[in-house]
Write a protein that holds these residues in place. Structure first.
Motif, PDB file in Angstrom:
ATOM      1  N   ASP A 336     -13.291  60.317  78.792  1.00 42.97           N
ATOM      2  CA  ASP A 336     -14.095  60.430  77.573  1.00 42.97           C
ATOM      3  C   ASP A 336     -13.273  61.019  76.436  1.00 42.97           C
ATOM      4  O   ASP A 336     -13.367  60.577  75.277  1.00 42.97           O
ATOM      5  N   TYR A 337     -12.478  62.035  76.764  1.00 43.00           N
ATOM      6  CA  TYR A 337     -11.645  62.653  75.724  1.00 43.00           C
ATOM      7  C   TYR A 337     -10.627  61.644  75.184  1.00 43.00           C
ATOM      8  O   TYR A 337     -10.420  61.542  73.970  1.00 43.00           O
ATOM      9  N   LEU A 338      -9.997  60.889  76.094  1.00 43.49           N
ATOM     10  CA  LEU A 338      -9.019  59.888  75.653  1.00 43.49           C
ATOM     11  C   LEU A 338      -9.668  58.869  74.726  1.00 43.49           C
ATOM     12  O   LEU A 338      -9.111  58.512  73.677  1.00 43.49           O
ATOM     13  N   LYS A 339     -10.850  58.411  75.093  1.00 47.87           N
ATOM     14  CA  LYS A 339     -11.533  57.428  74.242  1.00 47.87           C
ATOM     15  C   LYS A 339     -11.887  58.016  72.881  1.00 47.87           C
ATOM     16  O   LYS A 339     -11.864  57.311  71.865  1.00 47.87           O
ATOM     17  N   SER A 340     -12.169  59.317  72.842  1.00 44.13           N
ATOM     18  CA  SER A 340     -12.457  59.944  71.548  1.00 44.13           C
ATOM     19  C   SER A 340     -11.213  59.979  70.675  1.00 44.13           C
ATOM     20  O   SER A 340     -11.305  59.828  69.446  1.00 44.13           O
ATOM     21  N   LEU A 341     -10.049  60.175  71.284  1.00 46.91           N
ATOM     22  CA  LEU A 341      -8.800  60.112  70.525  1.00 46.91           C
ATOM     23  C   LEU A 341      -8.558  58.704  69.996  1.00 46.91           C
ATOM     24  O   LEU A 341      -8.216  58.511  68.826  1.00 46.91           O
ATOM     25  N   ILE A 342      -8.743  57.723  70.878  1.00 48.58           N
ATOM     26  CA  ILE A 342      -8.499  56.332  70.497  1.00 48.58           C
ATOM     27  C   ILE A 342      -9.458  55.886  69.406  1.00 48.58           C
ATOM     28  O   ILE A 342      -9.104  55.101  68.524  1.00 48.58           O
ATOM     29  N   ARG A 343     -10.671  56.416  69.444  1.00 55.05           N
ATOM     30  CA  ARG A 343     -11.685  56.010  68.472  1.00 55.05           C
ATOM     31  C   ARG A 343     -11.222  56.241  67.033  1.00 55.05           C
ATOM     32  O   ARG A 343     -11.590  55.507  66.118  1.00 55.05           O
ATOM     33  N   ASP A 344     -10.380  57.251  66.835  1.00 58.01           N
ATOM     34  CA  ASP A 344      -9.901  57.560  65.489  1.00 58.01           C
ATOM     35  C   ASP A 344      -8.454  57.131  65.262  1.00 58.01           C
ATOM     36  O   ASP A 344      -7.858  57.473  64.244  1.00 58.01           O
ATOM     37  N   ALA A 345      -7.888  56.403  66.213  1.00 51.01           N
ATOM     38  CA  ALA A 345      -6.481  56.016  66.118  1.00 51.01           C
ATOM     39  C   ALA A 345      -6.324  54.649  65.454  1.00 51.01           C
ATOM     40  O   ALA A 345      -7.281  53.886  65.304  1.00 51.01           O
ATOM     41  N   ASP A 346      -5.103  54.366  65.067  1.00 50.78           N
ATOM     42  CA  ASP A 346      -4.745  53.042  64.535  1.00 50.78           C
ATOM     43  C   ASP A 346      -4.053  52.187  65.579  1.00 50.78           C
ATOM     44  O   ASP A 346      -4.206  50.969  65.593  1.00 50.78           O
ATOM     45  N   VAL A 347      -3.265  52.839  66.443  1.00 48.30           N
ATOM     46  CA  VAL A 347      -2.426  52.131  67.418  1.00 48.30           C
ATOM     47  C   VAL A 347      -2.644  52.738  68.796  1.00 48.30           C
ATOM     48  O   VAL A 347      -2.697  53.966  68.944  1.00 48.30           O
ATOM     49  N   PHE A 348      -2.764  51.873  69.806  1.00 40.75           N
ATOM     50  CA  PHE A 348      -2.809  52.313  71.200  1.00 40.75           C
ATOM     51  C   PHE A 348      -1.670  51.627  71.937  1.00 40.75           C
ATOM     52  O   PHE A 348      -1.563  50.398  71.932  1.00 40.75           O
ATOM     53  N   ILE A 349      -0.798  52.420  72.560  1.00 45.48           N
ATOM     54  CA  ILE A 349       0.343  51.902  73.323  1.00 45.48           C
ATOM     55  C   ILE A 349       0.102  52.149  74.797  1.00 45.48           C
ATOM     56  O   ILE A 349      -0.197  53.277  75.192  1.00 45.48           O
ATOM     57  N   GLN A 350       0.254  51.118  75.604  1.00 40.14           N
ATOM     58  CA  GLN A 350       0.100  51.306  77.052  1.00 40.14           C
ATOM     59  C   GLN A 350       1.179  50.537  77.794  1.00 40.14           C
ATOM     60  O   GLN A 350       1.574  49.448  77.381  1.00 40.14           O
ATOM     61  N   GLY A 351       1.649  51.118  78.911  1.00 44.46           N
ATOM     62  CA  GLY A 351       2.727  50.519  79.679  1.00 44.46           C
ATOM     63  C   GLY A 351       2.345  50.232  81.111  1.00 44.46           C
ATOM     64  O   GLY A 351       3.204  50.292  81.994  1.00 44.46           O
ATOM     65  N   PHE A 352       1.083  49.908  81.345  1.00 44.04           N
ATOM     66  CA  PHE A 352       0.616  49.638  82.698  1.00 44.04           C
ATOM     67  C   PHE A 352       0.465  48.130  82.913  1.00 44.04           C
ATOM     68  O   PHE A 352       0.557  47.345  81.978  1.00 44.04           O
ATOM     69  N   ARG A 353       0.215  47.758  84.139  1.00 46.66           N
ATOM     70  CA  ARG A 353       0.069  46.331  84.428  1.00 46.66           C
ATOM     71  C   ARG A 353      -1.145  45.756  83.703  1.00 46.66           C
ATOM     72  O   ARG A 353      -2.092  46.462  83.370  1.00 46.66           O
ATOM     73  N   ILE A 354      -1.127  44.432  83.536  1.00 44.28           N
ATOM     74  CA  ILE A 354      -2.068  43.743  82.650  1.00 44.28           C
ATOM     75  C   ILE A 354      -3.525  44.102  82.934  1.00 44.28           C
ATOM     76  O   ILE A 354      -4.306  44.356  82.016  1.00 44.28           O
ATOM     77  N   ASN A 355      -3.908  44.132  84.202  1.00 47.08           N
ATOM     78  CA  ASN A 355      -5.322  44.331  84.541  1.00 47.08           C
ATOM     79  C   ASN A 355      -5.642  45.736  85.029  1.00 47.08           C
ATOM     80  O   ASN A 355      -6.700  45.965  85.629  1.00 47.08           O
ATOM     81  N   LYS A 356      -4.754  46.689  84.754  1.00 48.37           N
ATOM     82  CA  LYS A 356      -4.967  48.051  85.236  1.00 48.37           C
ATOM     83  C   LYS A 356      -5.990  48.804  84.385  1.00 48.37           C
ATOM     84  O   LYS A 356      -6.885  49.471  84.918  1.00 48.37           O
ATOM     85  N   LEU A 357      -5.893  48.714  83.072  1.00 48.36           N
ATOM     86  CA  LEU A 357      -6.704  49.563  82.205  1.00 48.36           C
ATOM     87  C   LEU A 357      -8.101  49.042  81.886  1.00 48.36           C
ATOM     88  O   LEU A 357      -8.983  49.843  81.560  1.00 48.36           O
ATOM     89  N   PRO A 358      -8.358  47.732  81.926  1.00 50.20           N
ATOM     90  CA  PRO A 358      -9.733  47.298  81.633  1.00 50.20           C
ATOM     91  C   PRO A 358     -10.795  47.963  82.499  1.00 50.20           C
ATOM     92  O   PRO A 358     -11.928  48.182  82.041  1.00 50.20           O
ATOM     93  N   LYS A 359     -10.475  48.309  83.744  1.00 43.23           N
ATOM     94  CA  LYS A 359     -11.495  48.936  84.590  1.00 43.23           C
ATOM     95  C   LYS A 359     -11.858  50.336  84.117  1.00 43.23           C
ATOM     96  O   LYS A 359     -12.862  50.905  84.538  1.00 43.23           O
ATOM     97  N   TYR A 360     -11.038  50.883  83.206  1.00 46.09           N
ATOM     98  CA  TYR A 360     -11.353  52.179  82.604  1.00 46.09           C
ATOM     99  C   TYR A 360     -11.909  52.019  81.184  1.00 46.09           C
ATOM    100  O   TYR A 360     -12.088  53.003  80.464  1.00 46.09           O
ATOM    101  N   GLY A 361     -12.164  50.785  80.794  1.00 45.16           N
ATOM    102  CA  GLY A 361     -12.649  50.551  79.433  1.00 45.16           C
ATOM    103  C   GLY A 361     -11.568  50.698  78.390  1.00 45.16           C
ATOM    104  O   GLY A 361     -11.855  51.009  77.227  1.00 45.16           O
ATOM    105  N   LEU A 362     -10.305  50.427  78.770  1.00 51.10           N
ATOM    106  CA  LEU A 362      -9.172  50.608  77.857  1.00 51.10           C
ATOM    107  C   LEU A 362      -8.356  49.326  77.706  1.00 51.10           C
ATOM    108  O   LEU A 362      -7.195  49.371  77.292  1.00 51.10           O
ATOM    109  N   GLY A 363      -8.964  48.190  78.023  1.00 47.87           N
ATOM    110  CA  GLY A 363      -8.285  46.916  77.833  1.00 47.87           C
ATOM    111  C   GLY A 363      -8.360  46.457  76.392  1.00 47.87           C
ATOM    112  O   GLY A 363      -9.026  47.069  75.540  1.00 47.87           O
ATOM    113  N   VAL A 364      -7.689  45.357  76.100  1.00 45.95           N
ATOM    114  CA  VAL A 364      -7.687  44.822  74.730  1.00 45.95           C
ATOM    115  C   VAL A 364      -9.106  44.552  74.252  1.00 45.95           C
ATOM    116  O   VAL A 364      -9.505  44.965  73.146  1.00 45.95           O
TER     117      VAL A 364
END
Length: 581
Positions: A336-364
């Protein structure tokens, strides 16, 4: 375009293309710059903007082997400077008079993680003496504390006498080696003994058997392909279908309006000042993206997870200009805290495999939904090994795996005169560093376009794509005569398939030290220094940015306002965006 650059085919194996004549590095960089600019969708074709670019540096290559890593990367550095000028114009700030890149400094930049100083002592010296744990927090969890683990990342012979295979322990080699039936408990007295123990197993397997075993078990590995073999594979064809600098407008998403860059501050007039970046990456390639954006002025908050292994020495350089916090997104409060940071960000950089982050609600697509809700587009930057499509898109991979898959290691081995297909990694984390640079360039283009047109953008950079670019006929490879002269000039120690990237880095830096001497000293002008760092309050010096925006006022000079800090340095409750503090 290929006809304009004459090469001889197959000198370093099938699919290789070797220059017929030598061109000094700065001039060759200008040619490659023009080529990459012409091939990059969305890049400027303004002749006045492009004419501002200048290259200087040693005429002769400073890296071992035939691959033109320095000209390619120098061209990409210059491209960021061109985009920076466009952004300065968008912000009603004066553009630089010229964009200057020193190609020799770019060569040194590939060794960024080792070419620095802490308390006046050379970083590589600290690493060799295993003294980094006395300076930085230990995130390594003993990943190379015995030879069998260290050689769990290496290149090995196979049952086929002309084909070698790369394995990568992903910083936790023992489970992988045990799955292969290799004894990890009986002590090895040396790295050579450990390599031979693993080689006894790989020699009994065909390259295809090793490949299928690792695919089935989720391990990192790759056949040491020739460039021709990779290019003709389904993986190679899928990757080649995308541009090298891959910026994808998300036109299918709900539209968001144009977003002007933040108001200009009187004390920070760097091109990206006020841009907010959340970085969630590990090791080198991903952190380089944030490091680069920070040097252009972006505010970068890096996320690490304390349970994930990382390499200690990276903390000294790759966190320059960033703030760092520790989060475990498996915990709802941290997510939840991470999403609050992203909510006010311009850029999100991630270096994980393609389908790793969508299950956390952090996909494209998750961020596109957030963009529609806030009516401000995102720049989503991802980097991985194999690209975003094709049979291997979801497969794990690292720099060493990309180098062997694309054919760079095969070419390097041939250039060093090794027999029976022995492949050798390029001598520095070249594809890691360049992949980060490509991601940063794409992010800058996307931020420029968001201000012009609105919308969100997905930027992707791939380790294998960096390698395949360096092997293209339009780029060319240095001839055997140049490789030999380079060896004589720098007196590199022999480089072999067994060598880890750390050993190769030590080798190259030793050659530079004897050739360049005091030009690499802390007071040589190559380094930015921070008198009191977060590392025992010792003076910290890191390599300066390779791009010089000539003629900008002092407040617009590229570089970092703060020194590097350890991973997970601050508590999450203490970290807020500067504009909201």
């Amino acid at each position: 375009m290929a006809s304009l650059h004459p090469t001889t085919p197959d000198v370093y194996g099938p699919g290789s293309h070797t220059d017929k004549t030598f061109t000094p590095v700065p001039e060759e960089t200008q040619r490659i710059f023009n080529l990459l600019v012409s091939e990059t969708p969305g890049f400027t074709n303004n002749k006045n903007a492009l004419s501002k670019v200048r290259f200087e540096g040693d005429e002769f290559p400073v890296l071992p082997g035939p691959i033109k890593a320095v000209p390619i990367s120098s061209a990409l550095h210059a491209m960021t400077g061109v985009i920076a000028n466009e952004i300065l114009s968008q912000r009603d700030l004066p553009e630089s008079e010229s964009v200057l890149v020193n190609t020799t400094q770019v060569g040194f930049w590939f060794a960024l993680v080792g070419l620095g100083y802490v308390g006046g002592e050379n970083v590589l010296s600290l690493v060799k003496q295993q003294k980094t744990k006395s300076i930085v927090p230990d995130f390594e969890q003993g990943w190379y504390d015995k030879p069998i683990k260290y050689r769990g990342t290496s290149i090995y012979p196979t049952k086929d006498p002309k084909v070698w295979y790369a394995i990568h322990g992903s910083l936790a080699a023992e489970p992988m080696l045990k799955s292969m039936g290799i004894d990890t408990e009986t002590p090895c007295n040396s790295n050579d003994e450990a390599w031979e123990r693993i080689a006894e197993y790989t020699r009994t397997k065909s390259p295809e058997e090793l490949e299928m075993f690792n695919v089935m078990n989720g391990n990192c590995g790759s056949i040491c392909f020739t460039p021709e073999k990779w290019n003709n594979s389904e993986m190679g064809k899928a990757l080649a279908a995308r541009p090298f600098i891959d910026v994808r407008p998300q036109s299918h998403a709900a539209p968001t309006p144009r977003i002007a860059f933040p108001p200009v501050s009187s004390n920070d007039r760097r091109p990206l000042a006020g841009i907010k970046v959340v970085e969630m990456t590990r090791i080198i390639a991903g952190p380089v993206i944030g490091n680069f954006l920070a040097s252009y002025g972006a505010e970068v908050i890096r996320i690490n997870a304390e349970h994930l292994i990382d390499i200690n020495v990276m903390q000294l350089s790759l966190n320059t200009g960033k703030r760092t916090i520790g989060l475990d997104i498996r915990k709802s409060e941290d997510l939840d805290y991470l999403k609050s940071l992203i909510r006010d960000a311009d850029v999100f950089i991630q270096g994980f495999r393609i389908n790793k982050l969508p299950k956390y609600g952090l996909g494209v697509n998750d961020l596109l939904t957030m963009a529609a809700e806030r009516q401000t587009g995102y720049v989503y930057v991802s980097e991985n090994c194999y690209g975003t499509s094709g049979p291997y898109a979801e497969r794990p991979g690292w720099q060493q795996i990309a180098d062997t898959a694309a054919g760079s290691a095969s070419v390097q081995g041939r250039a060093f005169g090794l027999e029976n297909g022995e492949s050798v990694l390029p001598s520095l984390p070249i594809s890691d560093m360049t992949t980060g640079l490509v991601g940063a360039l794409g992010a800058m283009m996307a931020l420029r376009d968001r201000a012009r047109h609105g919308g969100s953008y997905h930027v992707h950079s791939s380790l294998v794509a960096v390698n395949t670019t360096g092997l293209r006929p339009e780029i060319g490879l240095y001839s055997p005569d140049i490789v030999k002269e380079n060896q004589e000039r720098f007196k590199w120690a022999p480089m072999r398939g067994a060598h880890h990237v750390f050993e190769l880095l030590f080798n190259v830096c030793d050659g530079w030290k004897q050739y360049f001497g005091q030009n690499l000293d802390e007071d040589s002008g190559l380094f930015s220094s921070f008198e009191k760092s977060a590392f025992g309050e010792k003076k910290l010096s890191v390599l300066k940015p390779c791009v010089m925006m000539v003629g900008v006022e002092k407040e617009g000079e590229l570089g970092w306002k703060t020194g590097s800090v350890p991973y997970c340095f601050e508590k999450k409750e203490d970290v807020k965006w500067a504009s909201a503090a």
